[in-house]
Write a protein that holds these residues in place. Sequence first.
Motif, mmCIF file in Angstrom:
data_model
loop_
_atom_site.group_PDB
_atom_site.id
_atom_site.type_symbol
_atom_site.label_atom_id
_atom_site.label_comp_id
_atom_site.label_asym_id
_atom_site.label_seq_id
_atom_site.Cartn_x
_atom_site.Cartn_y
_atom_site.Cartn_z
ATOM 1 N N ASN A 28 0.691 -1.047 -0.332
ATOM 2 C CA ASN A 28 -0.146 0.085 0.656
ATOM 3 C C ASN A 28 1.266 1.422 -0.285
ATOM 4 O OD1 ASN A 28 -2.364 -1.681 0.175
ATOM 5 N ND2 ASN A 28 -2.003 -2.022 1.946
ATOM 6 N N LEU A 29 0.187 2.327 -0.913
ATOM 7 C CA LEU A 29 1.228 3.642 -0.953
ATOM 8 C C LEU A 29 0.858 4.504 -0.021
ATOM 9 C CD1 LEU A 29 1.870 2.965 -4.971
ATOM 10 C CD2 LEU A 29 2.886 2.143 -3.174
ATOM 11 N N ILE A 53 2.719 11.167 -7.011
ATOM 12 C CA ILE A 53 3.293 10.227 -7.368
ATOM 13 C C ILE A 53 3.615 9.848 -9.066
ATOM 14 C CG2 ILE A 53 0.846 9.190 -8.222
ATOM 15 C CD1 ILE A 53 2.423 6.193 -7.127
ATOM 16 N N CYS A 81 -3.671 2.960 -3.440
ATOM 17 C CA CYS A 81 -2.727 4.181 -3.238
ATOM 18 C C CYS A 81 -3.643 5.445 -1.971
ATOM 19 C CB CYS A 81 -2.407 4.257 -4.608
ATOM 20 S SG CYS A 81 -1.496 6.190 -4.467
#
Length: 142
Positions: free
Chosen positions: A92-93, A98, A110
């Motif tokens: 998971n971001l 980005i 994300c």
Amino acid sequence: MAKTEVILDANAVSRISAGTVIKGEILSPGDIRVDGTFEGKIQSKGRVVIGETANVKGEIICDNVDLWGKVDGDIFVKNTLSLKEGCVVNGNLHIRKIAVELGSTFNGTCQMISEAEFDKATGADMKMPVQHQQKQQHAPAN
């Protein structure tokens, strides 16, 4: 006790070379480059570069990430995450910005976060060790 000030060389980069395997936790006030295998937690007040031959399993918390290799774990980025062609991310971001190149692979969620949310999620008062200090043990008084 005198306070020690750490002056960082702007060109200094901690490096885990290809073929090197490390397990543990890294806490750095500067940039880090991983080309080998790392399992654990990376915390940096600078840029983390995950090279083409790198394999990272664990959490990354830093200001910026350039990612060419493989990461299995969650990534928290205060500023910009750059997913480069050929990279693989399984995790998971939690990021502010980005950049995604064609040919990168990402499996996970994300979440775009603010700097304040980053600070709250990561405990932004991440203290960098200046010097090792031993605590004196005292026997309890009876």
